[in-house]
Design a protein around this motif. Structure first.
Motif, short mmCIF file in Angstrom:
data_model
loop_
_atom_site.label_atom_id
_atom_site.label_comp_id
_atom_site.label_asym_id
_atom_site.label_seq_id
_atom_site.Cartn_x
_atom_site.Cartn_y
_atom_site.Cartn_z
N GLU A 90 -49.40 -35.24 -46.47
CA GLU A 90 -50.84 -35.03 -46.59
C GLU A 90 -51.55 -36.28 -46.09
OE1 GLU A 90 -54.21 -34.08 -50.07
OE2 GLU A 90 -52.07 -34.27 -50.58
N ILE A 91 -52.55 -36.11 -45.25
CA ILE A 91 -53.27 -37.27 -44.72
C ILE A 91 -54.76 -37.16 -45.02
CG2 ILE A 91 -51.60 -37.74 -42.89
CD1 ILE A 91 -53.48 -36.37 -40.91
N GLY A 92 -55.44 -38.29 -44.99
CA GLY A 92 -56.88 -38.34 -45.19
C GLY A 92 -57.39 -39.67 -44.67
N LEU A 93 -58.69 -39.89 -44.81
CA LEU A 93 -59.31 -41.12 -44.35
C LEU A 93 -60.07 -41.78 -45.49
CD1 LEU A 93 -60.82 -39.95 -40.91
CD2 LEU A 93 -58.66 -41.16 -41.29
N THR A 94 -60.03 -43.10 -45.52
CA THR A 94 -60.85 -43.84 -46.47
C THR A 94 -62.29 -43.89 -45.94
OG1 THR A 94 -60.40 -45.95 -45.39
CG2 THR A 94 -58.87 -45.24 -47.11
N ALA A 95 -63.18 -44.43 -46.76
CA ALA A 95 -64.59 -44.50 -46.37
C ALA A 95 -64.79 -45.33 -45.11
CB ALA A 95 -65.42 -45.07 -47.52
N ASP A 96 -63.92 -46.31 -44.89
CA ASP A 96 -64.07 -47.16 -43.69
C ASP A 96 -63.17 -46.69 -42.54
OD1 ASP A 96 -61.65 -47.88 -44.78
OD2 ASP A 96 -62.04 -50.04 -44.83
N GLY A 97 -62.62 -45.48 -42.64
CA GLY A 97 -61.91 -44.89 -41.51
C GLY A 97 -60.43 -45.19 -41.42
N ARG A 98 -59.84 -45.78 -42.46
CA ARG A 98 -58.41 -46.07 -42.42
C ARG A 98 -57.61 -44.84 -42.86
NH1 ARG A 98 -57.17 -50.99 -45.93
NH2 ARG A 98 -59.00 -50.30 -47.09
N LEU A 99 -56.44 -44.70 -42.26
CA LEU A 99 -55.58 -43.56 -42.56
C LEU A 99 -54.89 -43.77 -43.90
CD1 LEU A 99 -54.21 -40.90 -41.56
CD2 LEU A 99 -52.38 -42.38 -40.67
N LYS A 100 -54.83 -42.69 -44.69
CA LYS A 100 -54.05 -42.71 -45.92
C LYS A 100 -53.12 -41.51 -45.92
CE LYS A 100 -57.55 -40.35 -48.78
NZ LYS A 100 -58.36 -40.43 -50.02
N ALA A 101 -52.00 -41.64 -46.61
CA ALA A 101 -50.99 -40.57 -46.61
C ALA A 101 -50.30 -40.51 -47.96
CB ALA A 101 -49.97 -40.82 -45.50
N ARG A 102 -49.88 -39.30 -48.33
CA ARG A 102 -49.05 -39.14 -49.51
C ARG A 102 -48.14 -37.94 -49.31
NH1 ARG A 102 -53.32 -37.27 -54.27
NH2 ARG A 102 -54.01 -35.31 -53.32
N GLY A 103 -47.11 -37.89 -50.12
CA GLY A 103 -46.13 -36.82 -49.97
C GLY A 103 -44.73 -37.32 -50.25
N PRO A 104 -43.71 -36.49 -50.04
CA PRO A 104 -42.34 -36.85 -50.42
C PRO A 104 -41.70 -37.94 -49.58
CG PRO A 104 -42.39 -34.75 -49.24
CD PRO A 104 -43.81 -35.12 -49.51
N THR A 105 -42.30 -38.31 -48.45
CA THR A 105 -41.72 -39.38 -47.63
C THR A 105 -42.33 -40.74 -47.93
OG1 THR A 105 -43.31 -39.14 -45.80
CG2 THR A 105 -41.37 -37.70 -45.76
N ILE A 106 -43.35 -40.79 -48.78
CA ILE A 106 -44.03 -42.06 -49.06
C ILE A 106 -43.20 -42.92 -50.01
CG2 ILE A 106 -46.16 -43.13 -49.90
CD1 ILE A 106 -46.43 -41.38 -47.35
N MET A 107 -43.14 -44.20 -49.72
CA MET A 107 -42.30 -45.13 -50.48
C MET A 107 -42.55 -45.05 -51.98
SD MET A 107 -44.14 -48.84 -49.88
CE MET A 107 -45.85 -49.13 -50.42
N ALA A 149 -34.45 -39.59 -51.95
CA ALA A 149 -35.28 -38.41 -51.77
C ALA A 149 -36.27 -38.61 -50.63
CB ALA A 149 -36.02 -38.08 -53.06
N ASN A 150 -36.83 -39.83 -50.50
CA ASN A 150 -37.72 -40.15 -49.38
C ASN A 150 -37.00 -39.95 -48.05
OD1 ASN A 150 -39.21 -43.03 -51.04
ND2 ASN A 150 -39.96 -40.93 -50.96
N LEU A 151 -35.80 -40.51 -47.95
CA LEU A 151 -35.05 -40.47 -46.69
C LEU A 151 -34.65 -39.04 -46.33
CD1 LEU A 151 -32.77 -43.60 -47.26
CD2 LEU A 151 -34.75 -43.45 -45.74
N ALA A 152 -34.25 -38.26 -47.33
CA ALA A 152 -33.87 -36.87 -47.08
C ALA A 152 -35.08 -36.05 -46.64
CB ALA A 152 -33.24 -36.26 -48.32
N ALA A 153 -36.23 -36.26 -47.31
CA ALA A 153 -37.44 -35.52 -46.94
C ALA A 153 -37.90 -35.89 -45.54
CB ALA A 153 -38.55 -35.81 -47.95
N SER A 154 -37.78 -37.17 -45.19
CA SER A 154 -38.19 -37.61 -43.86
C SER A 154 -37.30 -36.99 -42.78
CB SER A 154 -38.13 -39.13 -43.78
OG SER A 154 -38.49 -39.59 -42.50
#
Length: 452
Positions: A280-297, A130-135
């Motif tokens: 979906e993307i966002g930032l942590t308090a120290d500025g690191r990128l975070k992501a979630r969604g159907p392509t995430i492992m 499902a990850n590979l197909a969504a990507s």
């Protein structure tokens, strides 16, 4: 070696290979670890594993034995297939034929794939079908791919940048052209002779191809990622007709998070535009990128295939510093562990790399922090170009100001790269330690400018 892979040409062999693997212990959900550099063998075994609903785990056989063993430990009870067994399997399936068979991975765990390990020990990420197909579907919204198109896979299939090309082509019914190893003259010839429409490159590969001349007329998309792409290099390529698409992603995100449809005028290094659909993307308090969604492992590998390892409430938190504009555009600033603190000021290597792109004779290069008794660290360049170190530092004095100015330059005879084209930072650290042991404190050689 160059191979044009179509489903009708190798699906029969893949089906036969699947039966051989089944007889040797392959079964649903048991990872099949394949240690080979042959892209053709990996493509066949990827489809074979899919018919068995078994995850494929391609591993770079050039990795040290200790790292291979650690990756296999992460996978648990894996069936291991090496080059000797592949030769035997290939001899048994050489005459097999059959109807076209699309790559149809199981919805669950379909691919174990190692992270690059450019700055530490590789981990194996578990990607589902499902990850590979969504990507693949998300990628096609920015980089359309249709039957009849041809994508040249210049990256090995044991890295996500290579395997994702196989998956995209299979899902779209496009042709996949496999090439074991990268040589700029040969690759330029393949692009023209095979009428390639799509290609994935690292910035280093792009620079070497641009040196060969303009892009072939058939090429419509050149995705460039895996490392920092300087604005100078990108615009030089675009001026010669190379259809540059800056892209950003990770193994843990099934490759792309964001890709620009084309290189915009005034583009700056790190600008990636909006995230792909569903991400979906966002930032942590120290500025690191975070992501979630159907392509995430599904998570990092573990012997019990338990999901969620390495995720937090569905978010994957990267080690990359980023900015997200009010309109949602993503810009990558660099890795958090690459930040150089010099004289109390924080410096990002990516900001320096863009400035150095105009320096003649620099070649391939990377920016690192070098320990210094006065400043804590100083900005240092490792490079493989023709310009002598002292001339390079003189150029930097004229063109780069303040804390960003490199104060050490080290020319490397052979620039250490991983199989996916990224800089091998562990090897660079070894070179730096060797240099320091040779010069020492108060040694005769100038530690600020030298060759090694």
């Amino acid at each position: 070696m160059t191979i044009l892979m179509r489903a009708v040409e190798f699906s029969g062999r893949a089906s036969a290979a699947g039966e051989i693997l089944r007889a040797r212990g392959a079964r649903r959900d048991r990872p099949i670890a394949v240690l080979t550099r042959s892209s053709a063998a990996l493509a066949i075994l990827a489809i074979a594993a899919a018919t068995l609903e078994a995850p494929l785990f391609p591993i770079d056989p050039s990795l040290p034995a200790s790292i291979q063993a650690d990756l296999l430990r992460q996978a648990g009870d894996a069936l291991v297939v090496d080059d000797d067994q592949i030769v035997e399997i290939q001899s048994m399936i050489a005459s097999a034929a059959g109807a076209p068979l699309a790559y149809a991975p199981p919805r669950g765990p379909a691919l174990f794939i190692a992270t690059s390990g450019s700055s530490g020990a590789p981990k194996a990420a578990i990607l589902t079908g499902a990850n590979l197909a969504a990507s693949a579907a998300a990628s096609a919204t920015i980089t359309p791919l249709d039957p009849g198109d041809r994508w040249l896979a210049t990256l090995p299939l044991f890295h996500i940048g290579g395997f994702s090309v196989l998956a995209r082509c299979a899902f779209a019914g496009a042709d996949l052209v496999l090439c074991d190893g990268f040589d700029p003259e040969r690759t330029r010839s393949i692009l023209a002779a095979e009428r390639i429409t799509h290609v994935s490159l690292t910035p280093t590969m792009l620079a070497q191809l641009v040196a060969q001349g303009p892009a072939p007329r058939s090429l419509r998309h050149a995705l460039v990622g895996g490392a920092s792409l300087t604005a100078q290099r990108a615009h030089e390529a675009a001026a010669l007709g190379w259809p540059v698409q800056p892209t950003y992603g990770m193994t843990e995100t099934s490759a792309q998070i964001a890709t620009l449809p084309r290189l915009p005028e005034g583009w700056r290094s790190g600008q990636m535009g909006r995230p792909l659909p569903g991400v979906e993307i966002g930032l942590t308090a120290d500025g690191r990128l975070k992501a979630r969604g159907p392509t995430i492992m599904r998570g990092y590998a573990n012997p019990d295939l338990e999901p969620g390892d390495g995720l937090r409430d569905g978010w994957f938190i990267s080690n990359d510093l980023a900015e997200i504009s009010a309109s949602g555009d993503l810009s990558i600033l660099g890795r958090a562990d690459d930040v150089i603190v010099t004289g109390g000021k924080k410096v990002l290597p990516s900001a320096i790399e863009d400035l150095l792109g105009a320096c003649p004779g620099l070649g391939r290069f990377t920016i690192v922090g070098q320990p210094d008794p006065l400043w804590g660290h100083i900005v240092a360049i490792h490079y493989d170009g023709a310009i002598p170190p002292r001339e390079l530092l003189d150029w930097c004095r004229r063109h780069v100001a303040g804390a960003h100015r490199p104060r050490a330059a080290h020319r490397i005879e052979r620039f250490p790269l991983l199989a996916n084209g990224k800089v091998d930072r562990i090897a660079l650290r070894r070179l730096a330690l060797r240099r320091e042991s040779q010069t020492g404190a108060g040694g005769k050689n100038d530690p600020a400018a030298g060759d090694f």
